[in-house]
Design a protein around this motif. Structure first.
Motif, mmCIF file in Angstrom:
data_model
loop_
_atom_site.group_PDB
_atom_site.id
_atom_site.type_symbol
_atom_site.label_atom_id
_atom_site.label_comp_id
_atom_site.label_asym_id
_atom_site.label_seq_id
_atom_site.Cartn_x
_atom_site.Cartn_y
_atom_site.Cartn_z
ATOM 1 N N LEU A 17 0.749 -1.219 -0.235
ATOM 2 C CA LEU A 17 0.103 0.021 0.088
ATOM 3 C C LEU A 17 0.875 1.241 -0.141
ATOM 4 O O LEU A 17 0.597 2.283 -0.799
ATOM 5 C CB LEU A 17 -0.750 0.054 1.125
ATOM 6 C CG LEU A 17 -2.226 -0.956 1.308
ATOM 7 C CD1 LEU A 17 -3.004 -1.025 2.486
ATOM 8 C CD2 LEU A 17 -2.956 -0.738 0.000
ATOM 9 N N ALA A 21 0.750 4.363 -2.683
ATOM 10 C CA ALA A 21 0.738 5.650 -2.380
ATOM 11 C C ALA A 21 1.862 6.406 -2.999
ATOM 12 O O ALA A 21 1.499 7.781 -3.060
ATOM 13 C CB ALA A 21 0.727 5.601 -0.866
ATOM 14 N N LEU A 46 -2.645 5.460 2.172
ATOM 15 C CA LEU A 46 -3.524 4.544 1.757
ATOM 16 C C LEU A 46 -3.926 3.423 3.250
ATOM 17 O O LEU A 46 -2.794 3.076 3.800
ATOM 18 C CB LEU A 46 -3.386 3.762 0.642
ATOM 19 C CG LEU A 46 -3.059 4.265 -0.484
ATOM 20 C CD1 LEU A 46 -2.526 3.442 -1.661
ATOM 21 C CD2 LEU A 46 -4.709 4.494 -1.180
ATOM 22 N N LEU A 76 -7.536 4.201 -9.384
ATOM 23 C CA LEU A 76 -7.096 5.393 -8.646
ATOM 24 C C LEU A 76 -6.228 6.303 -9.519
ATOM 25 O O LEU A 76 -6.691 7.656 -9.130
ATOM 26 C CB LEU A 76 -6.406 4.890 -7.425
ATOM 27 C CG LEU A 76 -7.009 4.089 -6.407
ATOM 28 C CD1 LEU A 76 -6.273 3.554 -5.263
ATOM 29 C CD2 LEU A 76 -8.298 4.818 -5.710
ATOM 30 N N HIS A 108 -11.612 -2.056 -7.082
ATOM 31 C CA HIS A 108 -11.836 -0.818 -6.531
ATOM 32 C C HIS A 108 -13.036 -0.901 -5.786
ATOM 33 O O HIS A 108 -13.349 -0.522 -4.584
ATOM 34 C CB HIS A 108 -12.000 0.324 -7.627
ATOM 35 C CG HIS A 108 -11.895 1.553 -7.198
ATOM 36 N ND1 HIS A 108 -10.900 2.110 -6.051
ATOM 37 C CD2 HIS A 108 -13.134 2.641 -7.423
ATOM 38 C CE1 HIS A 108 -11.370 3.441 -5.882
ATOM 39 N NE2 HIS A 108 -12.432 3.515 -6.620
ATOM 40 N N LEU A 113 -10.788 0.614 0.883
ATOM 41 C CA LEU A 113 -9.484 1.243 1.233
ATOM 42 C C LEU A 113 -10.004 2.702 1.632
ATOM 43 O O LEU A 113 -10.797 3.407 1.058
ATOM 44 C CB LEU A 113 -8.737 1.653 -0.096
ATOM 45 C CG LEU A 113 -7.935 0.618 -0.545
ATOM 46 C CD1 LEU A 113 -6.985 0.540 -1.840
ATOM 47 C CD2 LEU A 113 -6.826 0.176 0.503
ATOM 48 N N ILE A 115 -8.571 6.637 1.581
ATOM 49 C CA ILE A 115 -7.350 7.066 0.737
ATOM 50 C C ILE A 115 -7.644 8.567 1.241
ATOM 51 O O ILE A 115 -8.547 9.384 1.337
ATOM 52 C CB ILE A 115 -7.694 7.317 -0.804
ATOM 53 C CG1 ILE A 115 -7.742 5.772 -1.171
ATOM 54 C CG2 ILE A 115 -6.608 8.132 -1.396
ATOM 55 C CD1 ILE A 115 -8.410 5.613 -2.676
ATOM 56 N N ARG A 117 -5.395 12.434 0.906
ATOM 57 C CA ARG A 117 -4.350 13.131 0.192
ATOM 58 C C ARG A 117 -4.024 14.540 0.905
ATOM 59 O O ARG A 117 -5.043 15.239 1.195
ATOM 60 C CB ARG A 117 -4.873 13.330 -1.287
ATOM 61 C CG ARG A 117 -4.813 12.214 -1.946
ATOM 62 C CD ARG A 117 -5.465 12.538 -3.376
ATOM 63 N NE ARG A 117 -5.249 11.296 -4.175
ATOM 64 C CZ ARG A 117 -6.213 10.748 -4.468
ATOM 65 N NH1 ARG A 117 -7.459 10.787 -3.992
ATOM 66 N NH2 ARG A 117 -6.314 9.729 -5.455
#
Length: 175
Positions: A17, A21, A46, A76, A108, A113, A115, A117
């Motif tokens: 992961l 990322a 992630l 993604l 997906h 997951l 996520i 940012r």
């Protein structure tokens, strides 16, 4: 024939992961322009939602280029919007990015997951939303244009201007 795998080891899953990322982060960084010789920074985290205690909620992986990779990674990467500043082809990791397929779309949807940012601007301002990072980029771009016109004598079309003395108002706008 493509197969999807679940990685049972929590530490190995975390390593995979983290690698995904890093790829997401490099795509995000290349989509925003540098300012004053400094680049944007994007931290992508992630994680597995809810601690991933059930086997069915673990992320799915597949074999690509001789190593395991997050199966939903192409999906993604496609979700990352293009900007007018996007730089393409300055990374060798572009070669191993595949187009999203039905397999990656399934992976997906099947994985849960989390996520996150976080963008850090060249001015060290932290943004948790992409829209606010793009707004700051536009503002930095506008200020750079004013500074170039006043100090360097570069016009809106990129041509050098005839030497003139800037007015006080133009000099104050450049600050």
């Amino acid at each position: 024939k493509f197969l999807l795998y679940r990685v049972q080891s929590r530490t190995e899953r975390k390593k995979l992961l983290d690698r995904a990322a890093e790829k997401l982060s490099s795509i995000e960084v290349r989509s925003l322009p540098p300012h004053g010789g400094r680049r944007w920074k994007c931290d992508v985290v992630l994680g597995e939602a809810g601690g991933c205690t059930r086997r069915t909620s673990q992320p799915l992986f597949c074999w690509r280029s001789g190593s395991l990779e997050l199966a939903s990674l192409p999906h993604l990467l496609e979700e990352t919007p293009e900007t007018r500043w996007a730089v393409s082809g300055d990374s060798d990791s572009d070669d191993d990015i595949e187009e999203p397929s039905g397999l990656s779309a399934y992976a997906h949807r099947a994985s849960s997951l989390k996520i996150e940012r976080i963008w850090t601007s060249p001015q060290h301002v932290v943004h948790r939303r992409r829209a606010s990072a793009v707004e700051e980029t536009e503002e930095l771009d506008r200020v750079d244009g004013i500074i170039s016109r006043v100090l360097d004598g570069v016009g809106a079309r990129g041509r050098f201007l005839a030497p003139t003395r800037p007015s006080k108002k133009a000099a104050m706008e450049a600050e």
